[in-house]
Motif scaffolding. Structure first.
Motif, PDB file in Angstrom:
ATOM      1  N   LEU A  13      19.118 -12.819  23.098  1.00 34.37           N
ATOM      2  CA  LEU A  13      17.998 -13.692  22.775  1.00 34.37           C
ATOM      3  C   LEU A  13      17.712 -14.704  23.880  1.00 34.37           C
ATOM      4  O   LEU A  13      16.547 -14.970  24.194  1.00 34.37           O
ATOM      5  N   VAL A  14      18.732 -15.237  24.506  1.00 31.96           N
ATOM      6  CA  VAL A  14      18.524 -16.198  25.592  1.00 31.96           C
ATOM      7  C   VAL A  14      17.935 -15.500  26.815  1.00 31.96           C
ATOM      8  O   VAL A  14      17.046 -16.035  27.475  1.00 31.96           O
ATOM      9  N   GLN A  15      18.404 -14.297  27.119  1.00 32.39           N
ATOM     10  CA  GLN A  15      17.839 -13.558  28.251  1.00 32.39           C
ATOM     11  C   GLN A  15      16.372 -13.217  27.993  1.00 32.39           C
ATOM     12  O   GLN A  15      15.537 -13.303  28.902  1.00 32.39           O
ATOM     13  N   MET A  16      16.054 -12.833  26.768  1.00 31.03           N
ATOM     14  CA  MET A  16      14.664 -12.534  26.424  1.00 31.03           C
ATOM     15  C   MET A  16      13.806 -13.790  26.558  1.00 31.03           C
ATOM     16  O   MET A  16      12.716 -13.744  27.135  1.00 31.03           O
ATOM     17  N   LEU A  17      14.282 -14.909  26.063  1.00 34.58           N
ATOM     18  CA  LEU A  17      13.552 -16.165  26.170  1.00 34.58           C
ATOM     19  C   LEU A  17      13.377 -16.566  27.636  1.00 34.58           C
ATOM     20  O   LEU A  17      12.291 -16.996  28.040  1.00 34.58           O
ATOM     21  N   SER A  18      14.403 -16.394  28.424  1.00 34.22           N
ATOM     22  CA  SER A  18      14.333 -16.716  29.846  1.00 34.22           C
ATOM     23  C   SER A  18      13.301 -15.845  30.555  1.00 34.22           C
ATOM     24  O   SER A  18      12.530 -16.329  31.395  1.00 34.22           O
ATOM     25  N   TYR A  19      13.262 -14.571  30.231  1.00 33.28           N
ATOM     26  CA  TYR A  19      12.295 -13.661  30.841  1.00 33.28           C
ATOM     27  C   TYR A  19      10.865 -14.023  30.455  1.00 33.28           C
ATOM     28  O   TYR A  19       9.972 -14.069  31.299  1.00 33.28           O
ATOM     29  N   VAL A  20      10.646 -14.296  29.188  1.00 37.98           N
ATOM     30  CA  VAL A  20       9.292 -14.622  28.717  1.00 37.98           C
ATOM     31  C   VAL A  20       8.813 -15.931  29.328  1.00 37.98           C
ATOM     32  O   VAL A  20       7.677 -16.024  29.799  1.00 37.98           O
ATOM     33  N   VAL A  21       9.667 -16.936  29.355  1.00 32.93           N
ATOM     34  CA  VAL A  21       9.269 -18.227  29.918  1.00 32.93           C
ATOM     35  C   VAL A  21       9.001 -18.101  31.410  1.00 32.93           C
ATOM     36  O   VAL A  21       8.030 -18.654  31.926  1.00 32.93           O
ATOM     37  N   SER A  22       9.835 -17.357  32.131  1.00 29.76           N
ATOM     38  CA  SER A  22       9.594 -17.193  33.567  1.00 29.76           C
ATOM     39  C   SER A  22       8.336 -16.373  33.833  1.00 29.76           C
ATOM     40  O   SER A  22       7.667 -16.578  34.839  1.00 29.76           O
ATOM     41  N   SER A  23       7.992 -15.465  32.941  1.00 29.50           N
ATOM     42  CA  SER A  23       6.773 -14.681  33.107  1.00 29.50           C
ATOM     43  C   SER A  23       5.527 -15.524  32.846  1.00 29.50           C
ATOM     44  O   SER A  23       4.475 -15.282  33.443  1.00 29.50           O
ATOM     45  N   MET A  24       5.629 -16.502  31.978  1.00 26.35           N
ATOM     46  CA  MET A  24       4.472 -17.328  31.638  1.00 26.35           C
ATOM     47  C   MET A  24       4.290 -18.501  32.595  1.00 26.35           C
ATOM     48  O   MET A  24       3.221 -19.094  32.640  1.00 26.35           O
ATOM     49  N   THR A  25       5.324 -18.850  33.345  1.00 25.90           N
ATOM     50  CA  THR A  25       5.251 -19.970  34.268  1.00 25.90           C
ATOM     51  C   THR A  25       4.751 -19.471  35.629  1.00 25.90           C
ATOM     52  O   THR A  25       5.362 -18.581  36.215  1.00 25.90           O
ATOM     53  N   PRO A  26       3.664 -20.044  36.135  1.00 28.26           N
ATOM     54  CA  PRO A  26       3.152 -19.596  37.437  1.00 28.26           C
ATOM     55  C   PRO A  26       4.134 -19.901  38.565  1.00 28.26           C
ATOM     56  O   PRO A  26       4.679 -20.995  38.654  1.00 28.26           O
ATOM     57  N   GLY A  27       4.376 -18.926  39.391  1.00 27.53           N
ATOM     58  CA  GLY A  27       5.250 -19.104  40.545  1.00 27.53           C
ATOM     59  C   GLY A  27       6.728 -18.995  40.239  1.00 27.53           C
ATOM     60  O   GLY A  27       7.541 -19.069  41.159  1.00 27.53           O
ATOM     61  N   ALA A  28       7.107 -18.824  39.003  1.00 27.18           N
ATOM     62  CA  ALA A  28       8.525 -18.715  38.654  1.00 27.18           C
ATOM     63  C   ALA A  28       8.935 -17.253  38.639  1.00 27.18           C
ATOM     64  O   ALA A  28       8.134 -16.363  38.376  1.00 27.18           O
ATOM     65  N   LYS A  29      10.199 -17.006  38.962  1.00 29.20           N
ATOM     66  CA  LYS A  29      10.713 -15.641  38.893  1.00 29.20           C
ATOM     67  C   LYS A  29      11.901 -15.599  37.941  1.00 29.20           C
ATOM     68  O   LYS A  29      12.594 -16.597  37.749  1.00 29.20           O
ATOM     69  N   PHE A  30      12.125 -14.434  37.363  1.00 29.22           N
ATOM     70  CA  PHE A  30      13.240 -14.263  36.432  1.00 29.22           C
ATOM     71  C   PHE A  30      14.547 -14.262  37.202  1.00 29.22           C
ATOM     72  O   PHE A  30      14.697 -13.582  38.213  1.00 29.22           O
ATOM     73  N   ASP A  31      15.517 -15.031  36.722  1.00 33.10           N
ATOM     74  CA  ASP A  31      16.849 -15.066  37.309  1.00 33.10           C
ATOM     75  C   ASP A  31      17.859 -14.852  36.188  1.00 33.10           C
ATOM     76  O   ASP A  31      17.806 -15.519  35.151  1.00 33.10           O
ATOM     77  N   PHE A  32      18.773 -13.924  36.397  1.00 35.28           N
ATOM     78  CA  PHE A  32      19.706 -13.504  35.361  1.00 35.28           C
ATOM     79  C   PHE A  32      20.794 -14.546  35.088  1.00 35.28           C
ATOM     80  O   PHE A  32      21.131 -14.805  33.926  1.00 35.28           O
ATOM     81  N   LEU A  33      21.361 -15.139  36.120  1.00 33.26           N
ATOM     82  CA  LEU A  33      22.535 -15.999  35.949  1.00 33.26           C
ATOM     83  C   LEU A  33      22.293 -17.264  35.127  1.00 33.26           C
ATOM     84  O   LEU A  33      23.147 -17.597  34.284  1.00 33.26           O
ATOM     85  N   PRO A  34      21.204 -18.002  35.324  1.00 29.11           N
ATOM     86  CA  PRO A  34      21.029 -19.182  34.461  1.00 29.11           C
ATOM     87  C   PRO A  34      20.960 -18.823  32.982  1.00 29.11           C
ATOM     88  O   PRO A  34      21.498 -19.558  32.141  1.00 29.11           O
ATOM     89  N   GLY A  35      20.343 -17.699  32.645  1.00 26.42           N
ATOM     90  CA  GLY A  35      20.308 -17.266  31.256  1.00 26.42           C
ATOM     91  C   GLY A  35      21.690 -16.920  30.733  1.00 26.42           C
ATOM     92  O   GLY A  35      22.014 -17.190  29.570  1.00 26.42           O
ATOM     93  N   ALA A  36      22.519 -16.342  31.575  1.00 24.14           N
ATOM     94  CA  ALA A  36      23.888 -16.012  31.174  1.00 24.14           C
ATOM     95  C   ALA A  36      24.697 -17.279  30.924  1.00 24.14           C
ATOM     96  O   ALA A  36      25.455 -17.361  29.949  1.00 24.14           O
TER      97      ALA A  36
END
Length: 61
Positions: A13-36
């Motif tokens: 759930l946290v990884q999914m939330l991290s992916y969705v938020v990074s996708s909606m934020t302009p200029g942001a990219k998905f990063d795996f480690l902070p979600g972990a």
């Protein structure tokens, strides 16, 4: 086993939330480690909260 499943679902759930938020934020990219890291912290907080909440039945509502 409850520790594993709690971490498993929190991690997903946290990884999914991290992916969705990074996708909606302009200029942001998905990063795996902070979600972990956040999923580990949230799992620990869940276990602390369940240990603190009393388990006795309520006599009067």
């Amino acid at each position: 086993m409850r520790f594993f499943w709690t971490f498993f679902w929190t991690f997903l759930l946290v990884q999914m939330l991290s992916y969705v938020v990074s996708s909606m934020t302009p200029g942001a990219k998905f990063d795996f480690l902070p979600g972990a890291y956040v999923s580990v912290a949230v799992t620990i907080l869940i276990f602390i909260a369940t240990a603190v909440i009393p388990k006795e039945p309520v006599e009067n509502h």
